[in-house]
Design an enzyme around this catalytic site. Structure first.
Site, PDB file in Angstrom:
ATOM      1  N   LYS A   1      21.302  49.551  -9.558  1.00  0.00           N
ATOM      2  CA  LYS A   1      22.257  50.118 -10.510  1.00  0.00           C
ATOM      3  C   LYS A   1      23.529  49.280 -10.454  1.00  0.00           C
ATOM      4  O   LYS A   1      24.163  49.154  -9.405  1.00  0.00           O
ATOM      5  CB  LYS A   1      22.567  51.583 -10.144  1.00  0.00           C
ATOM      6  CG  LYS A   1      23.735  52.180 -10.955  1.00  0.00           C
ATOM      7  CD  LYS A   1      24.005  53.651 -10.621  1.00  0.00           C
ATOM      8  CE  LYS A   1      25.285  54.143 -11.306  1.00  0.00           C
ATOM      9  NZ  LYS A   1      25.640  55.527 -10.941  1.00  0.00           N
TER      10      LYS A   1
ATOM     11  N   ASP B   1      32.527  53.136 -13.369  1.00  0.00           N
ATOM     12  CA  ASP B   1      32.026  54.409 -13.889  1.00  0.00           C
ATOM     13  C   ASP B   1      33.189  55.385 -14.065  1.00  0.00           C
ATOM     14  O   ASP B   1      33.564  56.083 -13.124  1.00  0.00           O
ATOM     15  CB  ASP B   1      30.978  54.986 -12.924  1.00  0.00           C
ATOM     16  CG  ASP B   1      30.420  56.323 -13.417  1.00  0.00           C
ATOM     17  OD1 ASP B   1      30.659  56.657 -14.602  1.00  0.00           O
ATOM     18  OD2 ASP B   1      29.749  57.015 -12.625  1.00  0.00           O
TER      19      ASP B   1
ATOM     20  N   LYS C   1      35.786  61.446 -15.476  1.00  0.00           N
ATOM     21  CA  LYS C   1      35.986  61.895 -14.097  1.00  0.00           C
ATOM     22  C   LYS C   1      37.452  62.234 -13.855  1.00  0.00           C
ATOM     23  O   LYS C   1      38.328  61.717 -14.564  1.00  0.00           O
ATOM     24  CB  LYS C   1      35.599  60.761 -13.128  1.00  0.00           C
ATOM     25  CG  LYS C   1      34.116  60.505 -12.987  1.00  0.00           C
ATOM     26  CD  LYS C   1      33.877  59.373 -11.984  1.00  0.00           C
ATOM     27  CE  LYS C   1      32.403  59.026 -11.867  1.00  0.00           C
ATOM     28  NZ  LYS C   1      31.582  60.094 -11.263  1.00  0.00           N
TER      29      LYS C   1
ATOM     30  N   ASP D   1      30.406  51.242  -8.093  1.00  0.00           N
ATOM     31  CA  ASP D   1      29.201  51.852  -8.656  1.00  0.00           C
ATOM     32  C   ASP D   1      28.126  50.808  -9.006  1.00  0.00           C
ATOM     33  O   ASP D   1      27.069  51.149  -9.533  1.00  0.00           O
ATOM     34  CB  ASP D   1      29.568  52.697  -9.883  1.00  0.00           C
ATOM     35  CG  ASP D   1      28.635  53.878 -10.086  1.00  0.00           C
ATOM     36  OD1 ASP D   1      27.945  54.267  -9.121  1.00  0.00           O
ATOM     37  OD2 ASP D   1      28.579  54.405 -11.214  1.00  0.00           O
TER      38      ASP D   1
ATOM     39  N   ASP E   1      28.473  61.379 -17.529  1.00  0.00           N
ATOM     40  CA  ASP E   1      28.707  60.846 -16.180  1.00  0.00           C
ATOM     41  C   ASP E   1      27.408  60.698 -15.382  1.00  0.00           C
ATOM     42  O   ASP E   1      27.390  60.093 -14.319  1.00  0.00           O
ATOM     43  CB  ASP E   1      29.699  61.766 -15.446  1.00  0.00           C
ATOM     44  CG  ASP E   1      30.334  61.079 -14.253  1.00  0.00           C
ATOM     45  OD1 ASP E   1      30.167  59.845 -14.117  1.00  0.00           O
ATOM     46  OD2 ASP E   1      31.006  61.775 -13.466  1.00  0.00           O
TER      47      ASP E   1
ATOM     48  N   GLU F   1      25.085  58.661 -15.792  1.00  0.00           N
ATOM     49  CA  GLU F   1      24.695  57.453 -16.527  1.00  0.00           C
ATOM     50  C   GLU F   1      23.716  56.570 -15.776  1.00  0.00           C
ATOM     51  O   GLU F   1      22.919  55.862 -16.387  1.00  0.00           O
ATOM     52  CB  GLU F   1      25.946  56.652 -16.921  1.00  0.00           C
ATOM     53  CG  GLU F   1      26.497  55.689 -15.853  1.00  0.00           C
ATOM     54  CD  GLU F   1      27.004  56.376 -14.597  1.00  0.00           C
ATOM     55  OE1 GLU F   1      27.248  57.604 -14.649  1.00  0.00           O
ATOM     56  OE2 GLU F   1      27.133  55.713 -13.560  1.00  0.00           O
TER      57      GLU F   1
ATOM     58  N   ARG G   1      21.036  57.164 -14.039  1.00  0.00           N
ATOM     59  CA  ARG G   1      19.622  57.451 -14.283  1.00  0.00           C
ATOM     60  C   ARG G   1      19.184  56.987 -15.670  1.00  0.00           C
ATOM     61  O   ARG G   1      18.011  56.674 -15.895  1.00  0.00           O
ATOM     62  CB  ARG G   1      19.355  58.948 -14.083  1.00  0.00           C
ATOM     63  CG  ARG G   1      20.071  59.835 -15.054  1.00  0.00           C
ATOM     64  CD  ARG G   1      20.133  61.277 -14.582  1.00  0.00           C
ATOM     65  NE  ARG G   1      21.124  61.489 -13.527  1.00  0.00           N
ATOM     66  CZ  ARG G   1      21.348  62.657 -12.936  1.00  0.00           C
ATOM     67  NH1 ARG G   1      20.653  63.720 -13.278  1.00  0.00           N
ATOM     68  NH2 ARG G   1      22.261  62.772 -12.004  1.00  0.00           N
TER      69      ARG G   1
HETATM   70  N1  BES Z   1      28.383  57.002  -9.719  1.00  0.00           N
HETATM   71  C1  BES Z   1      28.330  58.412  -9.702  1.00  0.00           C
HETATM   72  C2  BES Z   1      27.899  58.978  -8.357  1.00  0.00           C
HETATM   73  C3  BES Z   1      28.943  58.962  -7.279  1.00  0.00           C
HETATM   74  C4  BES Z   1      29.956  59.894  -7.268  1.00  0.00           C
HETATM   75  C5  BES Z   1      28.842  58.081  -6.241  1.00  0.00           C
HETATM   76  C6  BES Z   1      30.874  59.908  -6.247  1.00  0.00           C
HETATM   77  C7  BES Z   1      29.742  58.105  -5.200  1.00  0.00           C
HETATM   78  C8  BES Z   1      30.766  59.004  -5.219  1.00  0.00           C
HETATM   79  C9  BES Z   1      27.305  58.902 -10.733  1.00  0.00           C
HETATM   80  O1  BES Z   1      27.202  58.156 -11.876  1.00  0.00           O
HETATM   81  C10 BES Z   1      27.757  60.267 -11.135  1.00  0.00           C
HETATM   82  O2  BES Z   1      28.787  60.365 -11.723  1.00  0.00           O
HETATM   83  N2  BES Z   1      26.953  61.281 -10.810  1.00  0.00           N
HETATM   84  C11 BES Z   1      27.269  62.609 -11.124  1.00  0.00           C
HETATM   85  C12 BES Z   1      26.052  63.240 -11.728  1.00  0.00           C
HETATM   86  C13 BES Z   1      26.307  64.591 -12.301  1.00  0.00           C
HETATM   87  C14 BES Z   1      27.134  64.483 -13.545  1.00  0.00           C
HETATM   88  C15 BES Z   1      24.993  65.238 -12.582  1.00  0.00           C
HETATM   89  C16 BES Z   1      27.655  63.329  -9.834  1.00  0.00           C
HETATM   90  O3  BES Z   1      26.986  63.124  -8.825  1.00  0.00           O
HETATM   91  O4  BES Z   1      28.638  64.057  -9.853  1.00  0.00           O
HETATM   92 ZN    ZN Z   2      27.735  56.155 -11.694  1.00  0.00          ZN
HETATM   93 MN    MN Z   3      28.646  58.687 -13.325  1.00  0.00          MN
END
Ligand code: BES
Ligand code: ZN
Ligand code: MN
Length: 500
Positions: free
Chosen positions: A269, A274, A281, A292, A351, A353, A355
């Site tokens: 990825k 992000d 966010k 990210d 967010d 994204e 996947r």
């Molecule tokens: N890149 C983030 C995951 C992340 C968050 C990694 C904080 C490290 C620290 C990912 O793209 C994301 O935003 N995931 C969301 C998914 C949710 C919206 C289902 C998450 O984990 O909050």
């Molecule tokens: Zn992300």
């Molecule tokens: Mn995200």
């Protein structure tokens, strides 16, 4: 920085600093005893006077020792037992390298590689030493104007007593230095901020690999239009809101000409920033979302490692790069996207994204009939909650693959832990209008993210590494850890049937 394995006569050591281990029972190294005799028992006398000297990690410096050319001897305590355990060994090595660093000692020779450590042979002791040194001495100074005041260690020689250990030690050093290279480049890429490290930047770096390793690596780049034309709508949509458009780099490493079918695919990825997109966010710590793309960086490092060692494997590394930004052109919550597989996804959160990028790449690689596909992604905050920054999460559709990965994690200390992909969790992803939704709610969200990916991986053995908690540190200092490069390198070494 230079590292060498040496097996010369003690008398000839003229290094400014000689590092020796010392235990209470004083039986650790034969070298120590020879050394001591040479100094007319001077060292032993000191030890008798100061009885704490052998405590694990305790450092004592001796100057102007009779009969020794080396003008400084660093004694490091190795405890009171005949044998150390791995943790103690790590502690000892960390103390020594910290000391050398703090005291600006540029050249040293070490007699620590033959300390007896439970279950560790010379190969693994050197691997561990190099990993600790590499992490301690890494600095990201790309943006520091004054680079001259950064202290560098110039040379460390490792002295090997037993001649028969020499060959293993040399192999270990070679492996260790290649891992270090891969890990450091992954750290550099991850640490580089998003205004510099854009999807295009990652594509250019991927091209560089094929220029450097001409005989084994070819790189193919797909721009955003080509991604769209291929039918990778989910991937394409993520990058739509950004002025830094998406690039997918396919880095093909080919060295196993006999069995083309045994292809290992590594997908990273590579979200260079992000922001969350329209589902933006919170601003606190949002700077960390430059990391990210750490999965992509790890893939890059692992391929570089394979090429450095000319491993007899076929590996396809995919850098799936995009930037997730809010904009008039962004994809939105509520949109329904048709993925490359034909399955439709309702976007309930822009967010989620990672996947969306990965699912299309997972479908894309089907055509190459891979033996194994591993994706590496900073995918969910939930994985950070579940496992913290100690272990990465692993989820897979194949038990053997999980075991192999766990084993590589144990060997390297780059730990992973399996989370279950029970089919009961699938209902979290139901959508009212599409085949499924891109988010599964608060419960088990690291698992629902992986289950989302699993819908696209039915044709091959697949594992997903969620490195959201392990790819960077944010406690004392924000910095990439280079994880899970070591694990991936070890996995590849094992696949090339290297055992010691
Ligand atoms: N890149 C983030 C995951 C992340 C968050 C990694 C904080 C490290 C620290 C990912 O793209 C994301 O935003 N995931 C969301 C998914 C949710 C919206 C289902 C998450 O984990 O909050
Ligand atoms: Zn992300
Ligand atoms: Mn995200």
């Amino acid at each position: 920085m230079k590292f060498r394995i040496k097996n010369t006569n003690l008398k000839k050591i003229s290094s400014p600093c000689t590092v020796l281990g010392i235990s209470k029972i004083n039986k650790f190294s034969e070298k120590f005893n020879i050394f001591n005799k040479k100094t007319l028992n001077y060292i032993n006398d000191i030890i008798l006077k100061r009885n704490i000297i052998w405590e694990i990690g305790k450092i004592t410096l001796l100057y102007d020792i009779p009969n020794i050319i080396s003008n400084l001897i660093l004694l490091v305590g190795c405890g009171k037992n005949k044998e150390l355990n791995k943790k103690e060994f790590i502690r000892i090595i960390s103390k020594v390298i910290n000391f050398l660093y703090k005291n600006r000692i540029q050249n040293s020779c070490w007699f620590l590689t033959e300390l007896p450590v439970k279950n560790l042979n010379i190969y693994w002791k050197i691997r561990i030493i190099l990993e600790i040194i590499g992490d301690r001495l890494y600095f990201f100074n790309m943006f520091k104007t004054n680079k001259t005041n950064i202290f560098k260690i110039k040379k460390i020689n490792f002295y090997i007593n037993e001649k028969h250990n020499l060959k293993e030690a040399e192999i270990s050093l070679k492996h260790s230095l290649s891992i270090l290279k891969g890990k450091n480049i992954a750290k550099d890429l991850s640490n580089t901020p998003s205004n510099v490290c854009t999807p295009l930047y990652l594509a250019e770096k991927s091209k560089l690999l094929s220029e450097k390793y001409k005989s084994t690596i070819t790189t193919k780049i797909f721009n955003a239009n080509q991604i769209k034309e291929l039918g990778m709508n989910a991937y394409f949509s993520v990058g739509k809101g950004s002025n830094n458009s998406s690039y997918m780099s396919i880095i093909n490493y080919q060295k196993n000409l006999k069995s083309h079918e045994k292809l290992i695919v590594l997908i990273g990825k590579g979200v260079t920033f992000d922001s969350g997109g329209i589902s933006i966010k919170p601003s606190k710590n949002m700077d960390e979302m430059k990391y990210d793309m750490s999965g992509a960086a790890a893939v890059y490092g692992a391929i570089l490692f394979a090429a450095e060692l000319n491993l007899p494997l076929n590996i396809m590394g995919i850098i799936a790069a995009s930037e997730n930004m809010p904009d008039g052109n962004s994809f939105r919550p509520g949109d329904v996207l048709k993925t490359l597989s034909g399955k439709t996804v309702e976007i309930l959160d822009t967010d989620a994204e990672g996947r969306l990028i990965l699912c299309d790449v997972l479908t894309y690689v089907e055509q190459f009939n891979p033996d194994i596909v591993i994706d590496i992604a900073t995918l969910t905050g939930a994985c950070v909650v579940a496992l913290g920054n100690i272990a990465s999460g692993v989820m897979s559709n194949n038990k053997n693959l999980v075991n192999d990965l766990i084993q590589s994690g144990k060997l390297t200390g780059d730990k992973i832990w399996e989370l279950p992909l029970y089919s009961e969790y699938k209902k979290l992803l139901t959508s009212d209008i599409a085949d499924f939704s891109n988010v599964g709610g608060r419960q088990a969200s690291a698992i629902s993210a992986a289950l989302f990916l699993s819908f696209f991986t039915e044709k091959y053995k697949w594992a997903h590494l969620d490195i959201a908690g392990t790819a960077w540190t944010n406690s004392k200092k924000k910095e990439s850890t280079g994880r899970p490069v070591s694990l991936l390198c070890q996995f590849l070494l094992n696949k090339s049937n290297f055992t010691i």
